[in-house]
Design a protein around this motif. Structure first.
Motif, mmCIF file in Angstrom:
data_model
loop_
_atom_site.group_PDB
_atom_site.id
_atom_site.type_symbol
_atom_site.label_atom_id
_atom_site.label_comp_id
_atom_site.label_asym_id
_atom_site.label_seq_id
_atom_site.Cartn_x
_atom_site.Cartn_y
_atom_site.Cartn_z
ATOM 1 N N UNK B 227 31.961 34.415 39.354
ATOM 2 C CA UNK B 227 30.614 34.877 39.880
ATOM 3 C C UNK B 227 30.467 36.645 39.781
ATOM 4 N N UNK B 228 31.743 36.971 40.307
ATOM 5 C CA UNK B 228 31.903 38.536 40.386
ATOM 6 C C UNK B 228 31.603 39.056 38.756
ATOM 7 N N UNK B 229 32.021 38.548 38.109
ATOM 8 C CA UNK B 229 32.073 39.090 36.672
ATOM 9 C C UNK B 229 30.618 38.763 36.151
ATOM 10 N N UNK B 230 30.130 37.894 36.518
ATOM 11 C CA UNK B 230 28.758 37.334 35.781
ATOM 12 C C UNK B 230 27.857 38.269 36.542
ATOM 13 N N UNK B 231 27.915 38.638 37.663
ATOM 14 C CA UNK B 231 27.108 39.483 38.521
ATOM 15 C C UNK B 231 27.368 40.963 37.671
ATOM 16 N N UNK B 232 28.578 41.371 37.572
ATOM 17 C CA UNK B 232 28.733 42.728 36.882
ATOM 18 C C UNK B 232 28.091 42.677 35.661
#
Ligand SMILES: Nc1ncnc2c1ncn2[C@@H]1O[C@H](COP(=O)(O)OP(=O)(O)OP(=O)(O)O)[C@@H](O)[C@H]1O
Ligand SMILES: [Mg+2]
Lengths: 275, 337
Positions: B227-232
């Motif tokens: 999720x974090x990398x997708x948001x990034x």
């Protein structure tokens, strides 16, 4: 505590029974054929030298490791545990030595970590931080008697005893908790903090929860436990009643010197007779 | 007894000045902002003219968007070096859809965000499934995304896009406020909510602070890293749109240095590079400080390389200050933060 009150010949069903537990890591026998029985409202201490197999045994009990042989019964019913989740499901929870807290997060976030209450706004789940704070304060007071001045500081900035209380509050949040395991709860604590932590353990016991405490400190063990189980080289060397035994006797069993050497006894009376 | 090794390091962990401690990270960059303002008040008062302040905001906007997501990533002990290339690739895709394929501009913008999200997803797969360390995975992917962008664009500069791209990139509203700055501030506001009041932020802090504890708590660490990398990645795509709109032109080489500047701003703002502790407010301060320094040097007609030197000094000064404050505050000798 055990819902199905199967009373065997007037004897109370043990809350927890481990039978013939054995576990190897490669060629290394970490735990060999260990039995353990625990009744409601009891505090059992497990002592033994470094590498005696204490942590391995309780990791088996909490689903972290699976035993090579042996069985575990909760309230007389056999349980299979392949993860921490399984152990929590059957009512066994643990506070590990490092407490498993996220230092940077405040107490309420730690107590509810992985289990946060949410409030939905437009269907989006938002953390209910207020409820977590209030519940944490309540659980801490009720279970540990600890009151936090400020529930928003990172747990890193709490005292050792307060951190311990947060870890315990987190552990007892489990629905229908039956057995709480604590690995070295007093290591690295000062005298005051130790006293508080021992009081916390008694408070948990008073709620009818059985407690297993691993400790290297016999003074603390005798201050809090009802029984002491001694391990050496992965085996259970003996088990004594703190009321009828002494630190010297247990120490002898731990290091395997004269007093405990030949003793594979498991009852306090035999050990008492030897002394 | 064998147990006389017990000491009392934990007892000293009292609740000292909790309120102040929480903002201690911000103190360093705040002081630098103030010092900079004092210097500029003497050296070049025009620094404080509203139009110049708007230029600073405009410059900072992209880093507000990127910094918001990067704060999340770094809090979870991750890092993303690929965001410059992701911004370029997603912007090139958008530009080509519009210019070469006549796709509707809104659809093209949506497509660029999807490209960004996908890039972030690929990063996370490499990190969580192939177990490549975050730094190396995103360093390698930076090359790959950049390569793809270069191949797609084939050296072309794509320019003159339909609205709203230029409007977003360089438009002004309400008498001079840059639209890009509004986008940046909205991103930060969303970030604050995300950070404080959702599982996404809470678990980022847990994973970065104590991965073991997060796992034992039943947190799906892999899903949250993803999720974090997708948001990034999504944030990088938005940055790509802002960059494209700013010059109303784009080429495959844009966005170099975005990652390092963003990471610098986040860290200057007090988010700990070793995970567990982040602050969106700090990121705002960090972003603004770096943009102010750059702007001040431009106004004072320093050459470009001095801007680099100054940025470096700011980064070292704030981290040094932060370490110093924490060392003097923690008498338990622990050095992990
Ligand atoms: N995951 C593992 N892999 C291999 N060996 C292990 C593992 N865990 C424990 N052991 C070994 O098993 C033995 C028992 O270890 P255990 O941690 O249970 O001892 P302990 O009684 O808890 O010791 P201490 O008092 O030092 O904590 C030791 O020899 C240890 O090295
Ligand atoms: Mg151990």
């Amino acid at each position: 505590m055990c819902k199905i009150g199967v009373e065997m010949e007037g004897e109370k069903q043990p809350l927890l029974a481990m039978r013939g537990i054995t576990k190897s890591f490669g060629g290394l026998r970490a735990v060999t054929d260990v039995d353990l029985t625990l009744h409601e409202g009891q505090i059992l201490a497990i002592v033994g030298d470094n590498g005696a197999g204490k942590s391995t045994l309780i990791k088996i009990l909490t689903g972290v490791y699976q035993p090579d042989a042996g069985e575990i019964f909760i309230c007389g019913a056999k349980v299979e545990m392949s993860s921490r989740r399984d152990s929590i499901r059957v009512g066994v929870n643990a506070v590990y030595q490092n407490l498993g807290l996220v230092d940077a997060l405040p107490a309420p976030a730690n107590v509810f970590l992985g289990n946060e209450p949410v409030r939905r706004i437009l269907g989006i789940p938002f953390l209910d931080n207020r409820r977590m704070r209030e519940e944490t304060e309540r659980i801490l007071i009720e279970n540990t008697g600890v009151k936090l001045e400020d529930a928003t500081v990172p747990t890193l900035n709490l005292s050792g005893g307060q951190r311990q209380a947060v870890a315990i509050a987190r552990a007892v949040l489990v629905a229908d908790l039956k057995v709480l395991v604590m690995d070295e709860p007093t290591a690295a604590l000062g005298p005051e903090e130790t006293r508080n932590t021992l009081a916390l353990i008694r408070a948990v016991r008073d709620r009818g929860i059985a407690v297993i405490v691993i400790s290297h400190n016999l003074e603390h063990v005798f201050a809090v436990a009802d029984r002491v189980m001694v391990m050496r080289g992965g085996r259970k060397i003996g088990e004594v009643d703190t009321a009828t035994s002494s630190g010297t006797e247990v120490l002898g069993m731990i290091v395997g010197s004269a007093v405990g050497a030949g003793a594979h006894a498991t009852t306090p009376s035999t050990l008492g007779a030897q002394q | 007894m064998t147990d006389q090794h017990i000491t009392t390091p934990e007892t000293s962990r009292m609740t000292r000045l909790p309120a102040l401690r929480r903002y201690v990270n911000l103190l360093g960059p705040m002081i630098m902002v103030i010092v900079l303002c004092i210097i500029m008040a003497f050296a070049e008062p025009r620094f404080f003219n509203v139009p110049n302040l708007m230029i600073i905001l405009h410059d900072a906007a992209i880093f507000m968007v990127l910094g918001t997501a990067m704060t999340l990533v770094i809090t979870a002990r991750g890092i993303d070096l690929s965001i410059g290339a992701v911004a370029a690739l997603s912007a090139i895709v958008m530009a080509m859809l519009i210019k070469d394929y006549g796709v509707n501009v809104y659809l093209a913008m949506a497509a660029s965000v999807v490209v960004g999200l996908l890039c972030g997803f690929v990063n996370s797969v490499i990190i969580t499934r192939l177990h490549v360390p975050d730094l190396l995975a995103t360093l390698a992917m930076d090359q790959i995304y950049r390569g793809i962008a270069l191949v797609l664009a084939a050296g072309a500069v794509l320019a003159r896009f339909p609205e709203p791209i230029p409007f977003i990139g360089r438009g002004r509203v309400l008498g001079g406020i840059p639209v890009s700055a509004v986008v940046g501030l909205v991103a930060l506001a969303v970030g604050v909510v995300l950070y404080r009041s959702t599982h996404i932020g809470r678990y980022a802090a847990a994973i970065g602070g104590n991965r073991e504890a997060a796992l034992l708590s039943g947190i799906n660490v892999r899903r949250h890293k993803t999720l974090q990398y997708v948001i990034m990645g999504g944030a990088a795509a938005i940055a790509g749109i802002l960059l494209t709109g700013r010059l109303n032109a784009v080429q495959a080489t844009v966005g170099q240095g975005l990652a390092l500047h963003t990471i610098a701003a986040v860290v200057v703002g007090g988010t700990v590079l070793f995970g567990g502790r982040g602050t969106m407010l700090g990121t705002l301060v960090g972003v603004l400080l770096l943009s102010m320094v750059t702007n001040a040097l431009v106004i004072l007609r320093f050459q470009f390389f001095w801007q680099l030197v100054a940025s470096g000094i700011v980064i070292i000064a704030s981290i040094g200050f932060y370490s110093y404050m924490n060392r003097s505050g923690d008498d338990d000798g622990k050095d992990e933060t």
